[in-house]
Design an enzyme around this catalytic site. Structure first.
Site, mmCIF file in Angstrom:
data_model
loop_
_atom_site.group_PDB
_atom_site.id
_atom_site.type_symbol
_atom_site.label_atom_id
_atom_site.label_comp_id
_atom_site.label_asym_id
_atom_site.label_seq_id
_atom_site.Cartn_x
_atom_site.Cartn_y
_atom_site.Cartn_z
ATOM 1 N N GLU A 147 0.866 -1.144 -0.042
ATOM 2 C CA GLU A 147 -0.122 0.006 -0.022
ATOM 3 C C GLU A 147 0.799 1.228 -0.140
ATOM 4 O OE1 GLU A 147 -3.322 2.086 2.877
ATOM 5 O OE2 GLU A 147 -1.923 0.565 3.625
ATOM 6 N N GLU A 246 -11.346 2.678 6.266
ATOM 7 C CA GLU A 246 -10.530 3.089 7.294
ATOM 8 C C GLU A 246 -10.327 4.595 7.482
ATOM 9 O OE1 GLU A 246 -5.962 1.413 7.459
ATOM 10 O OE2 GLU A 246 -6.105 2.786 6.213
#
Length: 270
Positions: A147, A246
């Site tokens: 990521e 998130e």
């Protein structure tokens, strides 16, 4: 654009429902209608308890992080760090075992922090470690995620741009290594999010998405990103994967996460 009714959202239990003990957050997420959840470090809790909470609440764990080294001491992953190869390999093997026990298909492997002066060596170690890890993931039937993270929130994080991540995944060439595209980080580092999605999603190398408002990282219903457009774009691009929530709820205290889910209820109603 087509309606985004097919989009699948997973509650990130490390960020949402934080007024509750971690193990109680599974029930809260299920009560609000989530069918998928993700979290940072489930290894910090008894595996059997996590597995039981998933099963009891009819939830699928869709993603978690491998151990990142010493988080309390500021470490943010091991994959690019010099002299930590054995610890990195152990963390991957342990995460793969946990993923099998929890029936989780994806594991995020953090890159780690790097001094810009030694970035060339760090990139070489990173790719070498990920190549080994992808082979282990293939044997275990799991997929590892990398990521890009913005350097405002995480200064000196090695991986910060989408192109960097895709170049690594393409170079290694394993279907068991994919990109985790967090739209919050992507907007901060690169912007032009619609074109980013149109560029990267059709490659098949993106395996997971995450969302939050920019710049405050709150619910995706305010700030500089217009998420109704983003969701419609994802539907038009036929995104079939999970979208991890998130973000940090703007309302703190009991019930704050649930109170802030109006954006999601509106999508469901649409």
């Amino acid at each position: 654009m087509s309606a985004p009714s097919s989009l699948k959202f997973a509650a990130n239990l490390s960020w949402l429902y934080t007024d509750l003990p971690f193990l109680d957050r599974f029930e809260a997420a299920a009560h609000d209608g989530f069918q998928g959840v993700e979290c940072l470090f489930p290894h910090e809790h008894p595996m059997t308890e996590v597995r039981d909470r998933l099963h009891h609440n009819g939830l699928q764990l869709v993603l978690f992080n491998a151990a990142p080294g010493s988080w309390a001491q500021g470490e943010r992953g091991l994959a690019c760090l010099s002299g930590r190869e054995d610890e990195f390999r152990a963390s991957v093997d342990q995460a793969l075992e946990l993923a099998a026990a929890l029936d989780c298909p994806r594991i995020h492997v953090m890159a780690g922090l790097s001094d810009p002066a030694s970035s060339t060596a760090a990139w070489t170690r990173y790719q070498s470690n990920l190549s080994w890890a992808a082979q282990r993931a293939a044997q275990a039937g799991r997929t590892l995620m990398i990521e890009p993270i913005n350097t405002r929130d995480m200064p000196c994080y090695l991986l910060s741009k989408q192109r960097q991540a895709h170049d690594v995944v393409q170079a290694i060439g394993s279907p068991h290594l994919q990109v985790q595209m967090d739209l919050y980080h992507c907007q901060i580092m690169e912007g032009d999010l619609t074109m980013q999605l149109r560029q990267w999603l059709p490659t098949g190398r993106v395996g997971h998405l995450q969302i939050a408002a920019v710049p405050d990282r709150g619910e995706p219903n305010a700030g500089e990103l217009h998420y109704p457009h983003v969701f419609a774009e994802l539907a038009a691009l036929n995104w079939q994967g999970w979208i991890g929530c998130e973000y940090k709820p703007r309302q703190s205290g009991p019930g704050g996460t649930s109170a802030g889910l109006g954006w999601w209820r509106a999508l469901q109603a649409a």
